[in-house]
Write a protein that holds these residues in place. Sequence first.
Motif, short mmCIF file in Angstrom:
data_model
loop_
_atom_site.label_atom_id
_atom_site.label_comp_id
_atom_site.label_asym_id
_atom_site.label_seq_id
_atom_site.Cartn_x
_atom_site.Cartn_y
_atom_site.Cartn_z
N VAL A 341 0.81 -1.22 0.00
CA VAL A 341 0.00 0.00 0.00
C VAL A 341 0.84 1.27 0.00
O VAL A 341 0.36 2.33 -0.40
N ASN A 342 2.10 1.18 0.44
CA ASN A 342 2.97 2.37 0.46
C ASN A 342 3.85 2.48 -0.77
O ASN A 342 4.67 3.40 -0.86
N SER A 343 3.68 1.58 -1.72
CA SER A 343 4.55 1.56 -2.89
C SER A 343 4.33 2.78 -3.78
O SER A 343 3.19 3.22 -3.98
N VAL A 344 5.44 3.31 -4.30
CA VAL A 344 5.37 4.39 -5.29
C VAL A 344 5.94 3.92 -6.62
O VAL A 344 6.20 4.73 -7.51
N GLY A 345 6.11 2.60 -6.74
CA GLY A 345 6.65 2.04 -7.97
C GLY A 345 5.61 1.98 -9.08
O GLY A 345 4.41 1.92 -8.82
N VAL A 346 6.11 1.99 -10.31
CA VAL A 346 5.25 1.89 -11.49
C VAL A 346 5.53 0.56 -12.17
O VAL A 346 6.68 0.24 -12.48
N LEU A 347 4.50 -0.22 -12.39
CA LEU A 347 4.65 -1.56 -12.95
C LEU A 347 5.33 -1.51 -14.31
O LEU A 347 4.82 -0.90 -15.25
#
Length: 933
Positions: A341-347
């Motif tokens: 939920v805290n991820s700022v990554g882009v798939l």
Amino acid sequence: MRMITFFLVGLTVHVVFFLSIFDIYFTSPLVHGMTPQSTPLAPPASRLVLVVADGLRADSLFTLLPNGSSRTPYLRSVIENTGTWGVSHTRVPTESRPGHVALIAGFYEDVSAVAKGWKENPVEFDSVFNESRHTWCWGSPDILPMFAKGASGDHVYTHTYPAQEEDFASTDASRLDTWVFTQVKSFFQSAKSNSTLKASLLKDKNVFFLHLLGIDTNGHAHRPMSQEYLDNIGLVDTGVAELVSMVEDFFGYDGRTAYVFTSDHGMTNWGSHGAGHPSETLTPLVVWGAGVRNAQKVTEPQPYNDGYLQDWKLEHFRRVDVNQADIAPLMASLIGAPIPVNSVGVLPLLYLNNSDQFKAESMYTNAIQVLEQFKMKMSQKKETTLSFLFTPYQVLTESKQAEFTRKARILIQLEKYNDAISLCRSLISYSLEGLVYYHTYDRFFLGCSVVLGFVGWTSYVVLVILKTHASLHRHPNLTKQNPNHNLARLCMCVAVVITAFLLIQRSPITYYIYCLLPVPVWYSVLKESGTVTDLIRSAPSLPLWKCFGYFVLVAFGIELLVVSFFHRAMLTVGLVVLSLWPLLSGLYHKAKFRSLSWFLGCLCLAAFPLMPVVGREPNLHLVTCAGLLTLFTSACYLWSSRQRTPLHPSDRKQFVAQMLHVAVCAYVPSLTHSSLQQKQGLPLLNQIISWSTLVSSILVPLLSSTRLFHRLLSIFLSLTSTYLLLSTGSEALFPPVLSWLMFVWINIEQEALLAQGVSGRQELSTIDFSANIDITKIRQLKLDDIRRSYFFVFFIITAFFGTGNIASINSFDPASVYCFLTVFNPFIMGGLMMWKVIIPFIIVMCTFETIQVATQLSSRSLFLIVLVISDLMALHFFFLVQDYGSWLDIGTSISHYVIVMSMTIFLMLLSVVTHILTSQRLILWRRSKMHFP
């Protein structure tokens, strides 16, 4: 206000200013309360194997051997046939903890988290491990526990070796990786006969994590170009090949296992990491298995201009670079687990070998997951801001959020998957920008409060100097005036209004400190307005042009010091200019020998900022030479002073013992490094000598005579012994050269004092630190004292940056601490390295204390001028932080601001140590009946 009260207030104010930068720029970016988001479609993989080779550089993995073969044949075959590869770009600080958090949790920790420990979580966060059904981990005790303790439930199982195994002096650090592979093999062997464990393994959403520390340990101990480091990479490749074969065999080659091989950070050529050099930020990424696209051959040029494709002979295989945080949503998507939920990554969709619908749904899930963080951040800020003051992020208002999500869902339903993916990418980009917007919402407000307090404090110190230590014409009525009660009432009203405003907004407690601090500071400034009147009345009798000239020179001098934080060579320029001071001031004609010694000392010291900060190979012969130079200069001084100040027999014995100690300490590093090269470990005797030297470095000088040069010589010998043990090359020559220049500075200041016509000058050889000060001989400040204070600040900065840039984590050679310990312990090692930096600092501090005594000036007088100069530098860096746009520039300026503030606080605290070392009296300021306003 008495001096001790002023000291405590000043220390408190500077601690607040120091901590403010962390509260403004290094608060945790995490928010909580979001709902986990997962793709509704069936995932391509049932399980994931994550292998992290700690400290592995991208070029070390991808570069071929001179004969055209690869040192990692298995991973090379994956790149060329069955997987997708690229470079993972990490962020500063390139340390193990932030790197693993970015990989597994998908967000970048704030820089200050590196100082909060590797084993614990400074804040709670979600991770791929937490969202998995089960996770089994093998590896370092420094990394695995933080993810196990951060997980909800008990589904993360860790298997670690003892911390003592992480020894840089070990015969072969690759055994750490061998241990991991052996444990994994035993684990799967036991699962065949353990029905409960086997049932758990056959479920979906399982993760297997292998943390391999051997490469990092060998890199620190032997450098990344060493055979040990390169052989360890080959061992890992063999281990991965066997691991894949074993896993596939256990699961019956069902084609449902995905593999990710990467690294948390790289490593410089000199065996360190932490900063932003490409060798530290570029790490390999190889992904293969279920749901992963096979290798794609390309004929057209790829969009990378760094030249690595040609160097690695991979220009014909598609390269897909990612940000390190992008790997977390990739792993979650492969096994169908919710994205942290805290991820700022882009798939990174180019890694996936799935239908367009799956890619669109996965990207939509990623967009909603990031948008949820934005909504929560916006909601929190809206609740703590008055409605008429709240300014929303205009690109993503509530109506625009709904419009984005609705359009994306419609496009997916219409099977316009590429359009939906493009829209979701835009939504992610806007959401991330919005997160930054709300995270930095109060930054300008807090920055203004701190600057207001800073300017007020500096103004107050200037007024204190003028009132207490300058010969101004006092207005007879102003000297007896009562405090302005109206001013006090006004300040009270302002404080009440600020408090009420912060209470309504439910601001954190630190906001009260930053916003209320300027009120009493400016009250003190306005209360001393009479001093400004005195200054104006005294203006006709002051040498205004000379004052203006000093002001301009100091302003340029401060700018030179600020620039030197970014370009160390400016210190060389400054030292060359300083070397001409006796000639420009006329002292050369009155003291030619001392002036020539000053000139040569400045030029010798000027060479050090031009030397490489890092990257130098150990040269222990220079350490031995530094020890011999220390002994030679000490013997010369004792020989020359035997007639003027005869030594007491006990002092003679102590100096002989200290000189013998220096000789031993000059030899111990060579003996230690020789033993380590032969892989015989750290000799116990050397370790005992090193730690006992460190402990005694402060205590031994207290046993010597309090005569000026006798005490200084004892301090120099004691500190140099420790510095030699912490040296590996040319930096060992720095303390002897610096001490030589400081000795000359003390002597030449006596000549400068004589040139000013100061009567009653005392011979240096007769000065005793422990003697009571004759208050009647304490003189007022003169313009030349500004020059003395600036010299001190300049030499303090030179002492910090002379041999290493302490603003960068990778500026230290880990081999510096091998005389003390070789088992990995970041905080003890960091403490030893910091003590190495502080040693030249103390040498300059003791010299400045001596000059204050020799020039018949109160300790507090020059100290206050120094305080003003250092505060102006800190304020300069604070403004630079506000002006810079990129995070790298902001981080650099913040680190410099922290250094200057730390230096100022050290000046206050080490003044106590300096007095103890010199006078052997536990008092802070020499006795005086003067009071501060």
